[in-house]
Design an enzyme around this catalytic site. Structure first.
Site, PDB file in Angstrom:
ATOM      1  N   LEU A  35      33.877  -3.433   7.471  1.00  0.00           N
ATOM      2  CA  LEU A  35      33.895  -4.580   8.394  1.00  0.00           C
ATOM      3  C   LEU A  35      35.053  -4.357   9.348  1.00  0.00           C
ATOM      4  O   LEU A  35      36.158  -4.813   9.125  1.00  0.00           O
ATOM      5  CB  LEU A  35      34.081  -5.863   7.588  1.00  0.00           C
ATOM      6  N   HIS A  36      34.781  -3.624  10.424  1.00  0.00           N
ATOM      7  CA  HIS A  36      35.851  -3.188  11.316  1.00  0.00           C
ATOM      8  C   HIS A  36      36.096  -4.178  12.445  1.00  0.00           C
ATOM      9  O   HIS A  36      35.467  -5.217  12.514  1.00  0.00           O
ATOM     10  CB  HIS A  36      35.527  -1.784  11.853  1.00  0.00           C
ATOM     11  N   ALA A  37      37.009  -3.811  13.335  1.00  0.00           N
ATOM     12  CA  ALA A  37      37.487  -4.765  14.333  1.00  0.00           C
ATOM     13  C   ALA A  37      36.373  -5.399  15.170  1.00  0.00           C
ATOM     14  O   ALA A  37      36.365  -6.592  15.403  1.00  0.00           O
ATOM     15  CB  ALA A  37      38.497  -4.093  15.241  1.00  0.00           C
ATOM     16  N   ALA A  66      34.220  -7.777  13.197  1.00  0.00           N
ATOM     17  CA  ALA A  66      35.111  -8.861  12.780  1.00  0.00           C
ATOM     18  C   ALA A  66      35.346  -9.835  13.924  1.00  0.00           C
ATOM     19  O   ALA A  66      35.305 -11.047  13.742  1.00  0.00           O
ATOM     20  CB  ALA A  66      36.443  -8.302  12.280  1.00  0.00           C
TER      21      ALA A  66
END
Lengths: 84, 587
Positions: free
Chosen positions: A13-15, A18
């Site tokens: 769940l990366h930037a 997110a």
């Protein structure tokens, strides 16, 4: 509403997902909570979601305790499920 | 007093040579003293007020940065704003005041420290950089709470080399390049936000100098070599003379470029080409004239759609296009239609969440799906076309069918305007971006349907090499010199010429000195570069003999690696008298 979700994307769940998630969650009247290993994280906070460190294979529970529409709940699920 | 010369090295964060006396910034941690509080509401109010002030400051900073440096750098401060407004962070502070009875300063410091520690522990360089941003933001709030001014460097007399543990992006943005001749930090790297800003300000910088602590004192003489990533402390006379000479040469080179102002762009054997500019916002058109660009080769119209609640209407767009066209006084202006999606999200378009946004609903695909949105833009461009020399360019075309559909919408727009009796130029040229490999492969088919091609190398490299340009792990693959990319570029240019249309390039490669000899050899007709690169590109092209460059090409097309191709271009430049004596930047 509540649903169990497994993060499938290689990069977790990366930037980018997110920030999409926080934006979407921010529009909802209810609290948005992510549960990992029994610990609750604020779904409206970028800092909180990034700090959760959801790598590939992480099991999360998405919980929206207040009033929300099926549609916006589904949207949140979709972001987590397609997290790339 | 003579002192021994010492050399330290770090990351080459911003090019150039800086020369001056050291000013060491004591980054003393803010002194935060715990005190008893009588009124919790008062502390809560103080935090709220400080955050509000900090948001204001960031908005101001964003505005100034946008005006003096650029859009992209300004976005950094927009990102800082969301941190200030983060509910977890503010809740953490409130909780420490209400339940723990802490004062506002301690509550802010402790809450930030907890989040920074958490992000830094995740061993992800992206998140660690965000931790630094969070520190920057919270320090701003603390300074407001403590009534401490932000570092004021305005009274320094230049030339000064700034030496610090770390410099926040907001500190760097406030520096005056006339006074600050260079900067050196112990932390940071060439990819940090501070480095990006230093580059746009043209301040030479070396960052990530591990052995910096205690090595420099105020008033030490310093040379910063931002090209190599080195700094010299109290340099020996020889070193000093070497660098003074180097710097003089660089300045002289820049000065010598001025004779190219107002000149045609032509190769050594007097073959003329077009040298135009890429712009985002309409205001940048001024820069094009200032830097002597011969027109606009890429107007990224998506900037008109950013930062607003709904799509711009036809009349508003018409005014913007007309203004740019008029300011160019008949020089060509290529307007690229909306390129949304990918990493450019426009919230009100409600684009779908996708696994791979770069391979999804992007650019022309969005427009063909939202024909109303598309047609509004096309009508606006057509109507503006009577104010100058407008050309229309579709982004991300990957098939002939897509191109035909886009042209159909354009035809509808033309017919509507005709029926309404609105004025427009029916002869407006229509072209496409060449940025998808599938389009490059069928360039001969596409060429029959358009007036020009413009090669977008940034995406073409990314898509051809299956390489995310933001991913440092695959940086080696992301190169315009990859044999596959070089062949594709050549193929597009030759296919265009065979069909009798002109071919341009609007990616970064068009101003890359290591690519230009190849492009000249291939016969590229138009180079679209950032305004600051115009004179240097014109100079380099003037040094290259097209016949020789053409002869080089068949050999290069047979080379099997990017390094070999780079080497052969380097060799070619040397043989043609461009050996770094004039400009050490690239050879």
């Amino acid at each position: 509403m509540e649903k169990k979700i497994v993060i499938l994307s290689e990069s977790g769940l990366h930037a980018r997902p997110a920030s999409l998630f926080v934006k979407e969650a921010g529009n909802m009247a209810s609290d948005v909570i992510l549960v990992k290993d029994g610990k609750e994280y604020n779904g409206k906070s970028m800092v909180s979601i990034l700090g959760l460190g959801a790598a590939k294979g992480t099991e999360l529970t998405l919980r929206v305790p207040g009033i929300s529409t099926e549609e916006s709940f589904a949207k949140l699920c979709a972001i987590l499920e397609s997290a790339s | 007093m003579t002192q021994e010369e010492r050399i330290l090295s770090g990351a080459a964060a911003s090019k150039g040579i800086g020369f001056g006396k050291a000013f060491v910034l004591e980054n003393k941690p803010l002194e935060i003293i715990e005190r008893n509080i009588d009124d919790k509401d008062e502390e809560l109010r103080r935090v709220e007020e400080a955050v509000r002030r900090a948001v204001e400051q960031l908005e101001e900073l964003r505005e100034t940065t946008r005006n003096t440096i650029g859009e992209e750098e300004a976005e950094i401060f927009e990102a800082h704003k969301w941190m200030l407004l983060d509910p977890e962070w503010t809740a953490g502070i409130r909780q420490r005041i209400i339940t723990d009875g802490k004062c506002a300063e301690v509550a802010t410091e402790q809450t930030t420290a907890a989040f920074v520690e958490m992000l830094a522990a995740l061993e992800d360089p992206y998140l660690q950089a965000r931790a630094l941003d969070l520190r920057d933001v919270s320090e701003r709030v603390l300074r407001i709470l403590l009534h401490i001014e932000t570092i004021d460097l305005s009274r320094l007399k230049g030339p000064v080399i700034l030496v610090a543990e770390d410099l926040h992006p907001s500190d760097v943005a406030a520096l005056d390049p006339a006074v600050i001749d260079g900067m050196v930090t112990r932390q940071g790297s060439e990819t940090s936000h501070s480095a990006i800003i230093a580059r746009s300000l043209g301040i030479p910088a070396v960052m990530g100098v591990v052995k910096l602590s205690g090595a420099v004192e105020c008033n030490d003489r310093i040379i910063v070599d931002g090209d190599k990533g080195e700094l010299f402390i109290n340099p020996a006379v020889d070193t000093q003379e070497d660098y003074l000479l180097k710097r003089k040469k660089k300045a002289a080179f820049k000065e010598s470029l001025q004779v190219f102002r107002g000149k045609k762009t032509q190769t050594f054997d007097e073959e003329e080409v077009e040298l135009v500019c890429n712009i985002g916002r309409a205001e940048e058109a001024e820069n094009v004239t200032l830097q002597d660009g011969e027109g606009i080769g890429l107007f990224r119209s998506e900037f008109i759609y950013f930062d607003r609640k709904d799509a711009p209407e036809e009349q508003e767009q018409y005014r913007i296009y007309a203004k740019v066209l008029e300011s160019m006084e008949g020089k060509p202006v290529i307007i690229r239609t909306l390129d949304a999606g990918g990493d450019k999200d426009i919230p009100y378009l409600n684009l779908p969440q996708e696994m791979n946004p770069f391979l999804g609903q992007r650019a022309i695909r969005v427009c063909l799906d939202r024909k109303d949105l598309f047609k509004t833009q096309l009508r606006a461009i057509l109507r503006a076309s009577v104010h100058g020399n407008a050309k229309i360019m579709f982004p991300m075309i990957s098939t002939v069918t897509e191109l035909s559909s886009a042209k159909e919408v354009l035809q509808e727009a033309r017919e509507e305007l005709k029926a309404e009796g609105a004025a427009f130029n029916p002869e407006v040229e229509v072209g496409i971006m060449m940025e998808v490999p599938s389009a490059a492969i069928i360039a001969d088919q596409l060429a029959k349907h358009v007036d020009f091609f413009s090669i977008g190398t940034n995406d073409l490299v990314q898509y051809t090499m299956a390489t995310d340009r933001m991913n440092p792990a695959v940086k080696g693959l992301y190169k315009p010199h990859q044999p596959a990319v070089v062949r594709l570029i050549n193929q597009v240019i030759q296919a265009g010429h065979q069909a009798g249309i002109w071919v341009g390039m609007c990616g970064e490669a068009a101003s890359n000195p290591m690519m230009i000899p190849l492009l000249v050899g291939m016969g590229l007709d138009e180079y679209s570069v950032s305004p600051s690169c115009v004179l240097e590109t014109r100079w380099l092209i003037s040094k290259i003999d097209r016949k020789k460059a053409k002869k080089l090409l068949p050999q290069v097309l047979e080379l099997e690696g990017a390094e070999e191709i780079e080497e052969s271009v380097r060799q070619f430049l040397k043989e043609n008298g461009i050996d770094g004596k004039e400009n050490s930047d690239f050879v």
